[in-house]
Design a protein around this motif. Structure first.
Motif, mmCIF file in Angstrom:
data_model
loop_
_atom_site.group_PDB
_atom_site.id
_atom_site.type_symbol
_atom_site.label_atom_id
_atom_site.label_comp_id
_atom_site.label_asym_id
_atom_site.label_seq_id
_atom_site.Cartn_x
_atom_site.Cartn_y
_atom_site.Cartn_z
ATOM 1 N N ILE A 8 0.825 -1.143 0.087
ATOM 2 C CA ILE A 8 -0.039 0.127 0.030
ATOM 3 C C ILE A 8 0.846 1.404 0.000
ATOM 4 O O ILE A 8 1.633 1.448 0.863
ATOM 5 C CB ILE A 8 -0.860 0.050 1.290
ATOM 6 C CG1 ILE A 8 -2.106 -1.082 0.978
ATOM 7 C CG2 ILE A 8 -1.694 1.138 1.151
ATOM 8 C CD1 ILE A 8 -1.470 -2.460 1.774
ATOM 9 N N GLY A 9 0.892 1.964 -1.225
ATOM 10 C CA GLY A 9 1.979 3.008 -1.016
ATOM 11 C C GLY A 9 1.487 3.744 -2.393
ATOM 12 O O GLY A 9 0.558 4.103 -2.779
ATOM 13 N N ASP A 10 2.730 3.936 -3.405
ATOM 14 C CA ASP A 10 2.981 5.070 -4.569
ATOM 15 C C ASP A 10 3.430 4.227 -5.521
ATOM 16 O O ASP A 10 4.607 3.891 -5.392
ATOM 17 C CB ASP A 10 3.317 6.091 -4.203
ATOM 18 C CG ASP A 10 2.381 7.137 -3.821
ATOM 19 O OD1 ASP A 10 1.893 7.990 -4.955
ATOM 20 O OD2 ASP A 10 2.158 7.304 -2.580
ATOM 21 N N ALA A 11 2.669 3.863 -6.566
ATOM 22 C CA ALA A 11 3.292 2.994 -7.719
ATOM 23 C C ALA A 11 4.559 3.637 -8.378
ATOM 24 O O ALA A 11 5.487 3.066 -8.715
ATOM 25 C CB ALA A 11 2.203 2.349 -8.813
ATOM 26 N N GLY A 12 4.398 4.937 -8.439
ATOM 27 C CA GLY A 12 5.667 5.812 -9.278
ATOM 28 C C GLY A 12 6.744 5.814 -8.471
ATOM 29 O O GLY A 12 7.868 5.366 -8.801
ATOM 30 N N ARG A 13 6.811 5.437 -6.925
ATOM 31 C CA ARG A 13 7.879 5.362 -6.239
ATOM 32 C C ARG A 13 8.611 4.360 -6.179
ATOM 33 O O ARG A 13 9.718 4.081 -6.421
ATOM 34 C CB ARG A 13 7.494 6.132 -4.812
ATOM 35 C CG ARG A 13 8.668 6.522 -3.857
ATOM 36 C CD ARG A 13 9.527 7.652 -4.562
ATOM 37 N NE ARG A 13 10.495 8.171 -3.855
ATOM 38 C CZ ARG A 13 10.923 9.340 -3.724
ATOM 39 N NH1 ARG A 13 10.771 9.976 -5.163
ATOM 40 N NH2 ARG A 13 11.914 9.722 -3.130
ATOM 41 N N LEU A 14 7.639 3.244 -6.133
ATOM 42 C CA LEU A 14 8.161 1.838 -6.280
ATOM 43 C C LEU A 14 8.618 1.694 -7.633
ATOM 44 O O LEU A 14 9.697 1.222 -7.781
ATOM 45 C CB LEU A 14 6.967 0.663 -6.190
ATOM 46 C CG LEU A 14 6.393 0.558 -4.842
ATOM 47 C CD1 LEU A 14 5.225 -0.180 -4.725
ATOM 48 C CD2 LEU A 14 7.564 0.114 -3.953
ATOM 49 N N LEU B 199 -1.840 4.845 -3.946
ATOM 50 C CA LEU B 199 -2.647 6.029 -3.570
ATOM 51 C C LEU B 199 -2.221 7.280 -4.166
ATOM 52 O O LEU B 199 -2.816 8.163 -3.992
ATOM 53 C CB LEU B 199 -2.475 5.938 -1.818
ATOM 54 C CG LEU B 199 -2.729 4.922 -1.104
ATOM 55 C CD1 LEU B 199 -2.586 5.278 0.280
ATOM 56 C CD2 LEU B 199 -3.999 4.514 -1.344
ATOM 57 N N GLY B 200 -1.097 7.233 -4.866
ATOM 58 C CA GLY B 200 -0.911 8.406 -5.925
ATOM 59 C C GLY B 200 -0.417 9.758 -4.954
ATOM 60 O O GLY B 200 -0.837 10.788 -5.311
ATOM 61 N N LEU B 201 0.161 9.595 -3.720
ATOM 62 C CA LEU B 201 0.459 10.919 -3.051
ATOM 63 C C LEU B 201 1.780 11.576 -3.105
ATOM 64 O O LEU B 201 2.021 12.589 -2.718
ATOM 65 C CB LEU B 201 0.163 10.403 -1.473
ATOM 66 C CG LEU B 201 -1.247 9.937 -1.075
ATOM 67 C CD1 LEU B 201 -1.098 9.455 0.255
ATOM 68 C CD2 LEU B 201 -2.173 10.839 -1.186
ATOM 69 N N ILE B 202 2.616 10.770 -3.776
ATOM 70 C CA ILE B 202 3.985 11.282 -3.837
ATOM 71 C C ILE B 202 4.314 11.836 -5.204
ATOM 72 O O ILE B 202 4.073 11.223 -6.300
ATOM 73 C CB ILE B 202 5.186 10.150 -3.859
ATOM 74 C CG1 ILE B 202 4.759 9.448 -2.177
ATOM 75 C CG2 ILE B 202 6.431 10.317 -3.971
ATOM 76 C CD1 ILE B 202 5.100 10.416 -0.872
ATOM 77 N N PRO B 203 4.747 13.168 -5.298
ATOM 78 C CA PRO B 203 5.089 13.845 -6.571
ATOM 79 C C PRO B 203 6.426 13.099 -7.004
ATOM 80 O O PRO B 203 7.043 12.502 -6.357
ATOM 81 C CB PRO B 203 5.242 15.246 -6.299
ATOM 82 C CG PRO B 203 5.907 15.200 -4.736
ATOM 83 C CD PRO B 203 4.972 14.162 -4.145
ATOM 84 N N ASP C 164 3.620 12.933 5.619
ATOM 85 C CA ASP C 164 1.793 12.744 5.486
ATOM 86 C C ASP C 164 1.421 11.261 4.713
ATOM 87 O O ASP C 164 0.563 10.644 5.033
ATOM 88 C CB ASP C 164 1.183 13.963 4.705
ATOM 89 C CG ASP C 164 -0.136 13.957 4.483
ATOM 90 O OD1 ASP C 164 -0.980 13.908 5.627
ATOM 91 O OD2 ASP C 164 -0.796 14.145 3.425
ATOM 92 N N ALA C 165 2.169 11.017 3.643
ATOM 93 C CA ALA C 165 1.703 10.052 2.639
ATOM 94 C C ALA C 165 1.957 8.780 3.577
ATOM 95 O O ALA C 165 1.212 7.880 3.533
ATOM 96 C CB ALA C 165 2.722 9.946 1.464
ATOM 97 N N ALA C 166 2.995 8.612 4.220
ATOM 98 C CA ALA C 166 3.335 7.391 5.296
ATOM 99 C C ALA C 166 2.351 7.110 6.094
ATOM 100 O O ALA C 166 1.607 6.064 6.177
ATOM 101 C CB ALA C 166 4.708 7.826 6.098
ATOM 102 N N TYR C 167 1.671 8.249 6.642
ATOM 103 C CA TYR C 167 0.367 8.159 7.793
ATOM 104 C C TYR C 167 -0.867 7.658 6.836
ATOM 105 O O TYR C 167 -1.447 6.716 7.213
ATOM 106 C CB TYR C 167 0.143 9.684 8.159
ATOM 107 C CG TYR C 167 -1.281 9.510 8.882
ATOM 108 C CD1 TYR C 167 -1.420 9.039 10.185
ATOM 109 C CD2 TYR C 167 -2.581 9.878 8.154
ATOM 110 C CE1 TYR C 167 -2.695 9.055 10.899
ATOM 111 C CE2 TYR C 167 -3.642 9.902 8.949
ATOM 112 C CZ TYR C 167 -3.682 9.751 10.097
ATOM 113 O OH TYR C 167 -4.940 9.490 10.813
#
Length: 145
Positions: free
Chosen positions: A40-46, A80-84, A98-101
């Motif tokens: 559960i996170g951000d696909a772009g960052r992965l 979740l798409g929270l990381i630019p 904030d995203a980690a939360y």
């Protein structure tokens, strides 16, 4: 049907080592022998972490655990798409905090809905969490001092 538990893995601090740790861990077959991992996170960052570590895994982006394939060689991710895209690595970031939360909050929702069997969280940065507006005491009040 599988008797292996579905483990929700929160991405942790997206500016830290969490994404890389997840990618490296999910490359091991023994992880998949023991459970069905779901990030559960951000696909772009992965994707960026996969490039950093030279991973050949595929990324499968989904919106709910029921959509997961749980195939070897693939990372399942609720994005979740929270990381630019331009978030720097290795720097304290209120956005990453904030995203980690929110990764944790979403994972708890999925546990409460019975869609996951357990939670594992990648490393968090308390300073980033605080910068993102999520203030938790460093030491719980029930711990002896």
């Amino acid at each position: 049907m599988s008797d292996r538990p579905v483990i929700g893995i929160t991405m942790g601090d997206a500016a830290g080592i969490g994404p890389e740790v997840i990618v490296r861990a999910l490359a091991h077959d023994d992880v998949h022998d023991a459970c069905r991992p779901l990030v559960i996170g951000d696909a772009g960052r992965l994707r960026k972490a996969m490039a950093v570590v030279g991973s050949t895994l595929e990324l499968h982006t989904i919106t709910a655990p029921a959509e997961a394939n749980f195939k070897r060689g693939q990372i399942e991710c609720i994005d979740l798409g929270l990381i630019p895209d331009d978030l720097p690595w290795g720097k304290v970031s209120s956005v990453a905090g904030d995203a980690a939360y929110h990764y944790i909050a979403k994972t708890v929702e999925l546990i409460e809905a019975g869609e996951l069997d357990a939670i594992c969280t990648a490393p968090l940065n308390k300073e980033a969490l605080h910068a993102g507006g999520h203030i938790f005491p460093a030491t719980p009040s029930y711990w002896p001092i």
